[in-house]
Design a protein around this motif. Structure first.
Motif, short mmCIF file in Angstrom:
data_model
loop_
_atom_site.label_atom_id
_atom_site.label_comp_id
_atom_site.label_asym_id
_atom_site.label_seq_id
_atom_site.Cartn_x
_atom_site.Cartn_y
_atom_site.Cartn_z
N TYR A 31 71.08 33.43 -82.19
CA TYR A 31 70.41 33.55 -80.89
C TYR A 31 71.38 34.05 -79.81
CZ TYR A 31 66.55 30.63 -82.67
OH TYR A 31 65.49 30.12 -83.38
N HIS A 32 72.65 33.73 -79.98
CA HIS A 32 73.64 34.15 -78.98
C HIS A 32 73.76 35.66 -78.93
CE1 HIS A 32 77.77 34.44 -77.19
NE2 HIS A 32 77.27 33.47 -76.45
N LEU A 33 73.90 36.29 -80.08
CA LEU A 33 73.93 37.75 -80.12
C LEU A 33 72.58 38.32 -79.69
CD1 LEU A 33 75.47 40.38 -80.89
CD2 LEU A 33 74.53 40.12 -83.20
N GLY A 74 68.04 34.19 -76.40
CA GLY A 74 68.17 32.78 -76.51
C GLY A 74 66.96 32.09 -77.16
N ASP A 75 67.23 30.84 -77.55
CA ASP A 75 66.17 30.05 -78.16
C ASP A 75 65.16 29.63 -77.10
OD1 ASP A 75 66.66 27.16 -77.24
OD2 ASP A 75 68.64 27.63 -78.07
N CYS A 76 63.99 29.17 -77.53
CA CYS A 76 62.90 28.81 -76.62
C CYS A 76 63.33 27.81 -75.55
CB CYS A 76 61.75 28.19 -77.39
SG CYS A 76 60.65 29.39 -78.13
N GLY A 77 64.33 27.02 -75.85
CA GLY A 77 64.77 25.99 -74.92
C GLY A 77 65.30 26.55 -73.61
N VAL A 78 65.58 27.83 -73.55
CA VAL A 78 66.06 28.43 -72.29
C VAL A 78 65.06 28.27 -71.16
CG1 VAL A 78 67.52 30.16 -73.43
CG2 VAL A 78 65.14 30.74 -72.85
N ASP A 79 63.80 27.99 -71.48
CA ASP A 79 62.78 27.95 -70.43
C ASP A 79 62.69 26.63 -69.70
OD1 ASP A 79 62.10 30.56 -70.51
OD2 ASP A 79 60.43 30.31 -71.90
N HIS A 110 55.66 32.58 -71.19
CA HIS A 110 56.67 32.36 -72.22
C HIS A 110 56.27 33.20 -73.43
CE1 HIS A 110 59.12 29.88 -75.10
NE2 HIS A 110 58.09 30.04 -75.89
N PHE A 111 57.14 34.08 -73.85
CA PHE A 111 56.82 34.96 -74.98
C PHE A 111 57.89 34.74 -76.06
CE2 PHE A 111 56.39 39.84 -76.10
CZ PHE A 111 56.06 39.51 -77.39
N ASP A 112 57.50 33.91 -77.03
CA ASP A 112 58.36 33.69 -78.20
C ASP A 112 58.06 34.81 -79.18
OD1 ASP A 112 59.35 32.96 -80.71
OD2 ASP A 112 59.11 30.82 -80.32
N LEU A 113 59.05 35.63 -79.47
CA LEU A 113 58.80 36.80 -80.31
C LEU A 113 58.26 36.44 -81.68
CD1 LEU A 113 61.95 38.90 -79.37
CD2 LEU A 113 59.59 39.40 -78.71
N ASP A 114 58.45 35.19 -82.10
CA ASP A 114 57.95 34.86 -83.44
C ASP A 114 56.43 34.72 -83.49
OD1 ASP A 114 57.34 32.21 -82.79
OD2 ASP A 114 59.12 31.39 -83.75
N VAL A 115 55.77 34.95 -82.37
CA VAL A 115 54.31 35.06 -82.39
C VAL A 115 53.87 36.37 -83.05
CG1 VAL A 115 53.88 36.29 -80.21
CG2 VAL A 115 52.28 34.51 -80.96
N THR A 130 62.01 35.21 -75.86
CA THR A 130 62.90 34.29 -76.59
C THR A 130 62.86 34.53 -78.10
OG1 THR A 130 61.18 32.61 -76.84
CG2 THR A 130 62.51 32.51 -74.83
N GLU A 131 63.84 33.94 -78.75
CA GLU A 131 63.90 33.86 -80.22
C GLU A 131 64.07 35.20 -80.91
OE1 GLU A 131 63.19 30.65 -82.19
OE2 GLU A 131 63.57 29.58 -80.32
N PHE A 132 64.79 36.10 -80.26
CA PHE A 132 65.12 37.38 -80.89
C PHE A 132 66.32 37.15 -81.82
CE2 PHE A 132 67.18 41.75 -80.34
CZ PHE A 132 66.32 42.38 -81.22
#
Lengths: 288, 288
Positions: B20-22, B87-92, B207-212, B265-267
């Protein structure tokens, strides 16, 4: 080593695919920081318009102009070593011609690729599939004129190549180019190291076309296009090497001879383009 | 709009996955140039060491410190709008808490995600799976304390969610959270727009989690890990939305209400990491 020039070379016209342009930039961004000078070759970005076929070769004038710009920079700076971050395979015309000019018979060339890159314009309009032929002094006269000292075929060896079309096979056999298949390299780098020893060359230039890799390990390759129709690549050899195998091969070669050239080509970051294009369409991000 | 603050937030500890950092950095690099200020939240890069579970939550102290840094920056700058590139979803946690504080009952939240993010620490140690619960005022008290004005459940709607575990379902039902499944959204955005109209909220945070997204369209997702064992993700819902469908949904929402928050998130750019790690091992590139 300070005398290593890094060329960022986002040529895309030689493969006729705009994504090579982004690929070179992502590759440059991901690469370790350079210890020497870095030069970006000026390449017109894709405009969406089709590229013209000029005398049988797609975007001949642009590709030649870019090779000339790279050669001018190399001759002016005279680096001992060159790193090339492409771009399509055609980016290696000028750097490998420069290295051949500089090191002459003391240069060997390892061509790590799933494809032999020895077509001519009767077989394809795409310059990236011709570049090794041109470096050997074969093919279109305007391109061959950019190679003052062609490579000797015995000083070139393929790695990772295992299949090709009959016409490519005929050219390869006529020239007598050697090859180490993925199976040859599975257990070790012996076949390539034996050739290096026989040649006695102290310097080696390495062309690394990423499509030599198994597309299951890296999906940023020509054959991993997400929107490809089923069967779109039937009959075209896809890479069969693992990343660890290529790293081992290159490391083994570097222990036997001085690596004076390394090019990384054909990186096609489909997802990066997908994300970039998507972000441009979203509110708060599309305000520019 | 000049009063849009862009946060680059490479939090990875909330998902327990260094990539997630990269991912946040690649996302930031690919995003259109910002028209307003850009701020990078300071996140310790992955060191290779395992993250400690602290009071049931992985890297609790780091995740809270990062949320506090983001909230401090938001309160100091008081932007009208926030873009978050995770970043992970928790950034929100902080940005959505800030927007709730700022807009109160005039804020609606659209949570585009294949997962409901309403677990607690008895169900997972990973903060990224808890963040929406925390924004609703539920769960770990230290996290909930970072949300002075919790969201009202009726002002939150899921998009792209279609399945979940029984325990998640129970929480979702207890809170009465609405959802529009991928099937609901196939023909149009009506279900979400109806909710927005009913709410009458003039502002919306997305909130747009790319894993959708369908992993066949984008391979830089959790579920497209190239080295995953067969069946590794059995039983975990994977995204079923197309990129064009999400873009349409967000565009439709932006036409009905003012978008004041957008997080991506979650790229997880597996190939970028593969290439980066490989380049570090090659001669002429590994000199640094």
């Amino acid at each position: 080593m300070a005398d290593t020039l890094r060329l960022i070379f986002p040529q895309w016209q030689g493969g006729g695919l705009p994504l090579y342009h982004l690929g070179a930039q992502v590759l440059a961004w991901l690469a370790p920081e350079a210890t020497g000078p870095v030069l970006k070759i000026d390449v017109p970005p894709p405009s969406g318009a089709d590229l013209p076929i000029e005398g049988g070769i797609r975007a001949r004038r642009a590709v030649l102009a870019q090779a000339d710009a790279a050669m001018a920079a190399l001759r002016q700076r005279q680096p001992a070593r060159v790193v090339v971050l492409g771009g399509d395979c055609g980016v290696d015309l000028a750097p490998f011609a420069y290295l051949s000019e500089r090191y002459g018979d003391d240069l060997a060339v390892l061509w790590i690729d799933a494809h032999p890159d020895i077509m001519d314009r009767t077989q394809t309009p795409n310059a990236h599939a011709m570049v090794l032929a041109q470096l050997l002094g074969e093919g279109d006269t305007e391109f061959v004129a950019r190679v003052p000292r062609p490579l000797a075929p015995e000083r070139v060896m393929y790695a990772g190549l295992y299949d090709m079309s009959p016409v490519e096979r005929a050219t390869l056999d006529r020239l007598g180019l050697g090859m180490a298949t993925p199976d040859d390299l599975r257990a070790g780098s012996g076949k390539v190291l034996d050739w290096l020893t026989t040649m006695g060359a102290k310097h080696v230039a390495i062309h690394f076309d990423l499509d030599v890799l198994d597309p299951a390990q890296l999906r940023s390759l020509y054959f991993s296009r997400p929107d490809a129709a089923p069967g779109a690549f039937d009959g075209i050899p896809q890479g069969r090497m693992g990343i660890a195998e290529v790293v081992r091969l290159v490391t083994d070669v570097a222990a036997e001879a001085q690596v004076v050239g390394l090019s990384i080509t054909e990186f096609l970051p489909w997802d990066a383009a997908t994300i970039r294009d998507m972000l441009r369409k979203l509110p708060l991000l599309n305000e520019g």
